[in-house]
Scaffold this active site. Structure first.
Site, mmCIF file in Angstrom:
data_model
loop_
_atom_site.group_PDB
_atom_site.id
_atom_site.type_symbol
_atom_site.label_atom_id
_atom_site.label_comp_id
_atom_site.label_asym_id
_atom_site.label_seq_id
_atom_site.Cartn_x
_atom_site.Cartn_y
_atom_site.Cartn_z
ATOM 1 N N ILE A 156 0.811 -1.243 -0.107
ATOM 2 C CA ILE A 156 -0.025 0.022 0.013
ATOM 3 C C ILE A 156 0.796 1.294 -0.009
ATOM 4 O O ILE A 156 1.369 1.538 1.050
ATOM 5 C CB ILE A 156 -1.073 0.035 1.239
ATOM 6 C CG1 ILE A 156 -1.928 -1.367 1.067
ATOM 7 C CG2 ILE A 156 -1.853 1.266 1.162
ATOM 8 C CD1 ILE A 156 -2.747 -1.187 2.520
ATOM 9 N N PRO A 157 1.286 1.927 -1.144
ATOM 10 C CA PRO A 157 2.298 2.554 -1.487
ATOM 11 C C PRO A 157 2.141 4.076 -0.834
ATOM 12 O O PRO A 157 2.090 5.009 -1.741
ATOM 13 C CB PRO A 157 2.548 2.567 -2.798
ATOM 14 C CG PRO A 157 1.098 2.589 -3.410
ATOM 15 C CD PRO A 157 0.309 1.824 -2.332
ATOM 16 N N CYS A 158 2.245 4.287 0.354
ATOM 17 C CA CYS A 158 2.156 5.625 0.809
ATOM 18 C C CYS A 158 3.580 6.391 0.700
ATOM 19 O O CYS A 158 3.482 7.640 0.898
ATOM 20 C CB CYS A 158 1.880 5.701 2.309
ATOM 21 S SG CYS A 158 2.753 4.637 3.549
ATOM 22 N N HIS A 159 4.546 5.736 0.303
ATOM 23 C CA HIS A 159 5.800 6.302 -0.050
ATOM 24 C C HIS A 159 5.656 7.085 -1.244
ATOM 25 O O HIS A 159 6.429 8.074 -1.701
ATOM 26 C CB HIS A 159 6.779 5.266 -0.213
ATOM 27 C CG HIS A 159 6.620 4.390 -1.395
ATOM 28 N ND1 HIS A 159 5.809 3.320 -1.133
ATOM 29 C CD2 HIS A 159 6.961 4.393 -2.741
ATOM 30 C CE1 HIS A 159 5.969 2.401 -2.437
ATOM 31 N NE2 HIS A 159 6.836 3.276 -3.122
ATOM 32 N N ARG A 160 4.296 7.043 -2.171
ATOM 33 C CA ARG A 160 4.380 7.809 -3.425
ATOM 34 C C ARG A 160 3.452 9.012 -3.018
ATOM 35 O O ARG A 160 3.538 9.840 -4.129
ATOM 36 C CB ARG A 160 3.615 6.878 -4.312
ATOM 37 C CG ARG A 160 4.207 5.725 -4.788
ATOM 38 C CD ARG A 160 3.563 4.731 -5.791
ATOM 39 N NE ARG A 160 4.303 3.479 -5.980
ATOM 40 C CZ ARG A 160 3.645 2.398 -6.255
ATOM 41 N NH1 ARG A 160 2.448 2.525 -6.679
ATOM 42 N NH2 ARG A 160 4.261 1.188 -6.513
#
Length: 347
Positions: free
Chosen positions: A314-318
Site C-alpha cells: 500500500i504505497p504511501c511512499h508515493r
C-alpha cells in the site's frame, strides 16, 4: 551476511577464543537465546550452527536480537563513559520501559548528549535502541508461546484453524469465533528487516522493524482483529517475501497479495486511493484527498496514511508535498527517497 566481514569460520574461532583483536569487527547473534554478544563475551559458547554474525549492534538489533547482559555489547569496548554507566544499568534493569526525554533530564542527563553517544557508538539514537529492544523482547515472548501451537502442527494439523482447542488453552478464545491467529515473522530486504503478519485471509502487517510506533500499530491490529500472534511459517509470508524480492530487483511493479487490513471507512478509502497511484509516479496529499472524495480532508488523509500498516504494497511512499518535497514517512525519509528513486529508474 556483510561482504566486508571475515569468514564465518574465522569469526567463530575468534568467538571461541574470546579474541580481543576482533572487538569492533563483528557482533555475534545467538539464535537459540536471541541475544547478541561482543567477540570477547565470557558466556558459554553456542554451537557453530546457532550463530550468525553482524557488522554492528544496529544490525543485530534490526534482526531481532537483544543485548547480552554478560558482555554488554551496547557499551563501547573500552567501557562506556562514567557519566553514562548509571543510565545503562537502569535500561538493563527495565528493558521494556519507555524512557522520555523529560525523565532523562530529571535524572540529570542531557537527552541530546545521550542521543549523540548512541548515534556515534552504535549508529542509532537512544530512543531507536529502546524501541527496537522492546519490539525484540515482544517478538521473543511471542516466539516462546509458539510451543503449544507448534506441537499441534506436528500432530497433523495443516491449517491455523485446525487446532481450536489448543489455541483456546493458550489465548482464552477460539480462532474463527472471537478471534484469529496472526502469524508473524521477519523478512530481509535491501532497506532492512521487515516484520510481516498474515492470517489465512490475507496480509495484515508489513513494516520495517525500526519503524516508530510499531508497538502501537501491533496492539491496535490485535485489538481490531481480536487476535493473538505467533511466530511461524505461512505460505502467504513466503509469497510476500518472493514478490518483495522481485520488487526490489526491479522485476515487479504491482502486487497480487490478498490484504486483510481492518480500518474505518475513511481509512479504507484513503488506502484504496494509495493503491491507485501508478508505479513510478507520485501524488500530493491534496490529490489523494480529491480521489477520496473530499478535497478539504488533507489532514485526515495524512493521518490515515500514517496508520497504514502495509508498507510498499500500500504505497504511501508515493505521496509527496504539494511543492514536490519529500515529506514524512513512517519507515524513514531515507527509505522513502530510495523507494521513489528505485521506482523512477525502473519504470
Amino acid at each position: 551476511m556483510i561482504s566486508t566481514l571475515p569468514s564465518i569460520d574465522e569469526m567463530y574461532q575468534a568467538l571461541l577464543d574470546k579474541n580481543s583483536h576482533y572487538e569492533g569487527v563483528f557482533i555475534a547473534g545467538v539464535k537459540t537465546t536471541g541475544i547478541f554478544c561482543r567477540p570477547t563475551c565470557s558466556a558459554r559458547k553456542p554451537k557453530y550452527e546457532n550463530v550468525e554474525f553482524f557488522r554492528s549492534t544496529k544490525d543485530a538489533l534490526s534482526n531481532g536480537y537483544r543485548a547480552c547482559k554478560v558482555c554488554r555489547p551496547m557499551k563501547s569496548y573500552h567501557s562506556a563513559p562514567d557519566w553514562l554507566v548509571p543510565l545503562l544499568k537502569e535500561v538493563e534493569s527495565y528493558p521494556t520501559k519507555k524512557w522520555k526525554d523529560y525523565e532523562l533530564s530529571q535524572l540529570g542527563y542531557s537527552p541530546s548528549r545521550v542521543r549523540r553517544y548512541f548515534k556515534k557508538t552504535h549508529g542509532i539514537t537512544f530512543q531507536a535502541y529502546l524501541r527496537m529492544s522492546r519490539i525484540n523482547e515482544a517478538f521473543l515472548k511471542i516466539k516462546e508461546g509458539q510451543t503449544v501451537t507448534q506441537s499441534a502442527f506436528e500432530q497433523g494439523y495443516d491449517s491455523l484453524s485446525g487446532f481450536s482447542d489448543t489455541f483456546k488453552n493458550m489465548t482464552g478464545f477460539s480462532p474463527g469465533t472471537q478471534g484469529q491467529i496472526i502469524t508473524i515473522n521477519r523478512i530481509p530486504t535491501p532497506l532492512g528487516p521487515m516484520m510481516i503478519g498474515v492470517t489465512d485471509e490475507g496480509l495484515c502487517l508489513l513494516e520495517f522493524t525500526d519503524r516508530k510506533m510499531l508497538e502501537t500499530q501491533i496492539e491496535v491490529l490485535k485489538k481490531r482483529m481480536q487476535s493473538e500472534m505467533i511466530t511461524g511459517k505461512h505460505p502467504m509470508i513466503d509469497n510476500t517475501a518472493k514478490q518483495l524480492q522481485e520488487y526490489f530487483e526491479g522485476k515487479r511493479k504491482s502486487f497480487d497479495i490478498p490484504l486483510a487490513v481492518p480500518g474505518t471507512d475513511f481509512q479504507q478509502k484513503a488506502w484504496n486511493a494509495l493503491m491507485k497511484i501508478p508505479y513510478g509516479t507520485t501524488r500530493s496529499y491534496k490529490q489523494q484527498a480529491d480521489v477520496v472524495g473530499d478535497v478539504k480532508a488533507v489532514r485526515a488523509v495524512a493521518r490515515a496514511n500514517g496508520e497504514n500498516k502495509i508498507s510498499i504494497i500500500i504505497p504511501c511512499h508515493r505521496i509527496i508535498g504539494s511543492d514536490g518535497s519529500i515529506v514524512g514517512y513512517g519507515g524513514g525519509i531515507h527509505r522513502k527517497q530510495w523507494l521513489l528513486k528505485h521506482e523512477f529508474e525502473n519504470q
